[in-house]
Scaffold this motif. Structure first.
Motif, PDB file in Angstrom:
ATOM      1  N   ALA A  53      -7.734   3.941  50.435  1.00  8.69           N
ATOM      2  CA  ALA A  53      -7.740   5.389  50.642  1.00  8.69           C
ATOM      3  C   ALA A  53      -9.141   5.972  50.514  1.00  8.69           C
ATOM      4  N   GLY A  54      -9.973   5.382  49.687  1.00  5.34           N
ATOM      5  CA  GLY A  54     -11.351   5.855  49.543  1.00  5.34           C
ATOM      6  C   GLY A  54     -11.408   7.311  49.124  1.00  5.34           C
ATOM      7  N   THR A  55     -12.052   8.145  49.923  1.00  7.46           N
ATOM      8  CA  THR A  55     -12.147   9.573  49.630  1.00  7.46           C
ATOM      9  C   THR A  55     -11.058  10.371  50.341  1.00  7.46           C
ATOM     10  N   GLY A  56     -10.079   9.662  50.912  1.00  3.37           N
ATOM     11  CA  GLY A  56      -9.002  10.310  51.649  1.00  3.37           C
ATOM     12  C   GLY A  56      -7.818  10.657  50.779  1.00  3.37           C
ATOM     13  N   THR A  57      -6.618  10.471  51.327  1.00  2.00           N
ATOM     14  CA  THR A  57      -5.375  10.830  50.642  1.00  2.00           C
ATOM     15  C   THR A  57      -4.502   9.603  50.472  1.00  2.00           C
ATOM     16  N   LEU A  58      -4.025   9.377  49.256  1.00  4.02           N
ATOM     17  CA  LEU A  58      -3.058   8.318  48.967  1.00  4.02           C
ATOM     18  C   LEU A  58      -1.705   8.982  48.781  1.00  4.02           C
ATOM     19  N   PHE A  59      -0.786   8.703  49.703  1.00  2.14           N
ATOM     20  CA  PHE A  59       0.544   9.302  49.677  1.00  2.14           C
ATOM     21  C   PHE A  59       1.515   8.318  49.060  1.00  2.14           C
ATOM     22  N   LEU A  60       2.071   8.672  47.915  1.00  2.79           N
ATOM     23  CA  LEU A  60       2.993   7.800  47.179  1.00  2.79           C
ATOM     24  C   LEU A  60       4.417   8.297  47.397  1.00  2.79           C
ATOM     25  N   ASP A  61       5.086   7.727  48.396  1.00  3.60           N
ATOM     26  CA  ASP A  61       6.462   8.115  48.702  1.00  3.60           C
ATOM     27  C   ASP A  61       7.412   7.385  47.763  1.00  3.60           C
ATOM     28  N   GLU A  62       8.569   8.012  47.509  1.00  2.00           N
ATOM     29  CA  GLU A  62       9.585   7.456  46.603  1.00  2.00           C
ATOM     30  C   GLU A  62       8.953   7.103  45.252  1.00  2.00           C
ATOM     31  N   ILE A  63       8.196   8.030  44.693  1.00  2.00           N
ATOM     32  CA  ILE A  63       7.488   7.787  43.439  1.00  2.00           C
ATOM     33  C   ILE A  63       8.457   7.503  42.294  1.00  2.00           C
ATOM     34  N   GLY A  64       9.691   7.994  42.404  1.00  2.00           N
ATOM     35  CA  GLY A  64      10.688   7.741  41.367  1.00  2.00           C
ATOM     36  C   GLY A  64      11.075   6.291  41.246  1.00  2.00           C
ATOM     37  N   GLU A  65      10.765   5.467  42.281  1.00  2.00           N
ATOM     38  CA  GLU A  65      11.096   4.044  42.248  1.00  2.00           C
ATOM     39  C   GLU A  65       9.958   3.193  41.685  1.00  2.00           C
ATOM     40  N   LEU A  66       8.876   3.833  41.247  1.00  2.00           N
ATOM     41  CA  LEU A  66       7.719   3.084  40.766  1.00  2.00           C
ATOM     42  C   LEU A  66       8.062   2.319  39.494  1.00  2.00           C
ATOM     43  N   ASP A  67       7.661   1.060  39.458  1.00  2.00           N
ATOM     44  CA  ASP A  67       7.917   0.202  38.299  1.00  2.00           C
ATOM     45  C   ASP A  67       7.326   0.830  37.031  1.00  2.00           C
ATOM     46  N   PRO A  68       8.054   0.810  35.893  1.00  2.68           N
ATOM     47  CA  PRO A  68       7.554   1.443  34.662  1.00  2.68           C
ATOM     48  C   PRO A  68       6.174   0.957  34.230  1.00  2.68           C
ATOM     49  N   ARG A  69       5.870  -0.333  34.425  1.00  2.00           N
ATOM     50  CA  ARG A  69       4.540  -0.828  34.032  1.00  2.00           C
ATOM     51  C   ARG A  69       3.458  -0.165  34.868  1.00  2.00           C
ATOM     52  N   LEU A  70       3.729   0.004  36.149  1.00  6.06           N
ATOM     53  CA  LEU A  70       2.726   0.609  37.019  1.00  6.06           C
ATOM     54  C   LEU A  70       2.613   2.109  36.780  1.00  6.06           C
ATOM     55  N   GLN A  71       3.683   2.732  36.282  1.00 11.08           N
ATOM     56  CA  GLN A  71       3.601   4.145  35.944  1.00 11.08           C
ATOM     57  C   GLN A  71       2.500   4.395  34.919  1.00 11.08           C
ATOM     58  N   ALA A  72       2.409   3.532  33.913  1.00 12.96           N
ATOM     59  CA  ALA A  72       1.374   3.689  32.885  1.00 12.96           C
ATOM     60  C   ALA A  72      -0.018   3.510  33.478  1.00 12.96           C
ATOM     61  N   THR A  73      -0.175   2.532  34.370  1.00  9.84           N
ATOM     62  CA  THR A  73      -1.475   2.289  34.996  1.00  9.84           C
ATOM     63  C   THR A  73      -1.864   3.444  35.905  1.00  9.84           C
ATOM     64  N   LEU A  74      -0.907   3.970  36.665  1.00 17.25           N
ATOM     65  CA  LEU A  74      -1.175   5.111  37.540  1.00 17.25           C
ATOM     66  C   LEU A  74      -1.587   6.331  36.720  1.00 17.25           C
ATOM     67  N   LEU A  75      -0.950   6.518  35.582  1.00 19.23           N
ATOM     68  CA  LEU A  75      -1.315   7.639  34.711  1.00 19.23           C
ATOM     69  C   LEU A  75      -2.776   7.540  34.279  1.00 19.23           C
ATOM     70  N   ARG A  76      -3.227   6.326  33.964  1.00 14.11           N
ATOM     71  CA  ARG A  76      -4.629   6.148  33.558  1.00 14.11           C
ATOM     72  C   ARG A  76      -5.578   6.495  34.711  1.00 14.11           C
ATOM     73  N   VAL A  77      -5.193   6.129  35.938  1.00 11.64           N
ATOM     74  CA  VAL A  77      -6.032   6.473  37.089  1.00 11.64           C
ATOM     75  C   VAL A  77      -6.124   7.992  37.245  1.00 11.64           C
TER      76      VAL A  77
END
Length: 445
Positions: free
Chosen positions: A228-252
């Motif tokens: 995505a670089g400086t563009g847009t990252l579209f996260l569809d169906e975010i409710g299905e995100l694995d709990p481990r990755l939820q923590a990592t995404l929060l840090r980002v």
């Protein structure tokens, strides 16, 4: 349900026999197809909701339904995807009915693998990308004017946005509009379906990995954040995100940095995140399946997108460009809609929303051999219904469909005639007269 590596044309196999299903999956993968294997109607429909395949082969008898059941329920998701049924001799009658109703073909069991491969190569083509067009946007009726204004206002502002709405309602269209109107428009737009990535691949897919980071990592891989670089990252169906990755995404989101798997240095994420969901995130947070702190980071601004059944004035406005796009892509002259097709479009409840409308039109354009699309072309599954009661004339059907649409608009408007007229794209006087002529009670409004 079994998934295949991401290469080749996507084929959906629906077969509950583990021996036959396993053999077909193995052969099709050897031929270079990307196979998803479902063993029930429910699993097959879930797979089609996630992504449209290039070809569907379905057994005619499944544990939770028949071929006719599957065909009826699959119409919102098929588009112009060919669907072929596999049948034993005893069920050939049902297979013939399905072909008459619009299925592409049937094969007798046991299936000849060479013949199946030939049919797939003959019929399948890569699913068309559902890119947004200006007429597919929002603001085509009073119902979405506010949404269109919100998108314009938010586009230049670097705040996370959470889009909420039913499947197929246009969440990715809204995200693409945000991107196209923003200063990031020239940078990449990367769309990710969080529900379609196996949990074991999520970290590598999102953050990338270095060569040798794990067994099978023969080269470095760029993840979604880096892409995505400086563009847009579209996260569809975010409710299905694995709990481990939820923590990592929060840090980002908090720190603005991420790290490839196996790397020693962080990279900075300079893009924008837009998320979307059709799930009840409040319920998932109560159940401990979605992090509350991540929700508040993603939903700085939360925009609900109304379903198509609440936007009746937009149905025909969307149908026309969809027909033109489908005809152009298939090298065909653009057809027109019959009066009964108009009525059928307006009377349908659209459980699959705008995506279903596009899919039905694509399939009708691909299969119709006349310059006019009729109701049966758009709703081929109705050919499987019992014959209509005698006396149900074309005029009666059209009038009943129109009255049903008027009553639905009035219900959504709380009985306010002016607002209902705006929803339907007619004047207040016209709506009052039509309702009176069709047998409704104008004094109720």
């Amino acid at each position: 349900m079994t998934n295949a590596p991401a290469s080749g044309l996507p084929v959906l196999l629906i077969e509950d026999d583990p021996v036959l299903g396993g053999a077909l999956v193995q052969r099709l993968r050897l031929e270079g197809f990307r196979v998803e294997w479902a063993t029930t109607c429910a699993d097959a429909l879930q797979a089609m909701r996630r992504a449209r395949p290039a070809f569907v082969l379905s057994d005619i008898r499944l544990p939770d339904g028949s071929g006719e059941d599957l065909y009826r329920q699959a119409q919102p998701y098929l588009g112009d995807t060919p669907i072929v049924f596999a049948t034993a001799f005893a069920d050939i009658g049902q297979a013939v009915r399905l072909v008459r109703a619009g299925a592409d073909d049937y094969l007798t069991k046991p299936c000849d693998a060479d013949e199946l491969v030939r049919r797939i190569r003959e019929l399948a083509s890569p699913p068309a990308a559902a890119a947004a067009t200006p007429t597919e946007g929002f603001g085509l009726s009073a119902v979405t004017e506010r949404l269109a204004a919100d998108l314009r206002r938010l586009a230049p502002r670097d705040v996370p946005v959470l889009l909420r709405g039913e499947t197929g309602v246009g969440k990715e269209v809204a995200a693409r509009q945000l991107h196209a109107m923003s200063p990031r428009a020239e940078a990449p737009f990367v769309a990710v379906n969080c529900g379609a990535i196996p949990p074991e691949l999520m970290e590598s897919q999102f953050f990338g990995h270095e060569r040798g980071a794990f067994t099978g990592a023969h080269g470095a891989h760029i993840g979604f954040f880096e892409e995505a670089g400086t563009g847009t990252l579209f996260l569809d169906e975010i409710g299905e995100l694995d709990p481990r990755l939820q923590a990592t995404l929060l840090r980002v989101l908090q720190d603005g940095v991420f790290r490839r798997v196996g790397a020693r240095q962080d990279q900075r994420f300079q893009g924008r995140i837009v998320a979307a969901t059709n799930a009840d995130l409040a319920e998932r947070m109560r159940a401990g399946r979605f992090r509350e702190d991540l929700y508040f980071r993603l939903a700085v601004v939360e925009l609900p997108i109304p379903p198509l059944r609440e936007r009746p004035a937009e149905i025909l406005a969307l149908a026309q460009p969809f027909m033109a796009q489908a005809a152009e892509r298939q090298g065909l002259p653009c057809p027109t809609l019959s009066p009964l097709a108009h009525s059928a479009l307006l009377a349908h409840a659209w459980p699959g929303n705008v995506r279903e409308l596009r899919n039905r039109i694509e399939r009708a354009v691909a299969l119709c051999d006349t310059p006019v699309l009729d109701a049966g072309d758009l709703f081929p599954e109705r050919a499987l219904d019992p014959p209509d009661v005698a006396g149900d004339t074309l005029a009666n059907a059209r009038e009943q469909a129109e009255l049903a649409q008027i009553e639905r608009a009035l219900e959504l408007s709380g009985g306010r005639l002016t607002e209902a007229a705006q929803r339907l794209g007619v004047s207040r006087t016209t709506l009052w007269k039509r309702r009176k002529r069709l047998g409704g009670n104008p004094d109720d409004a």
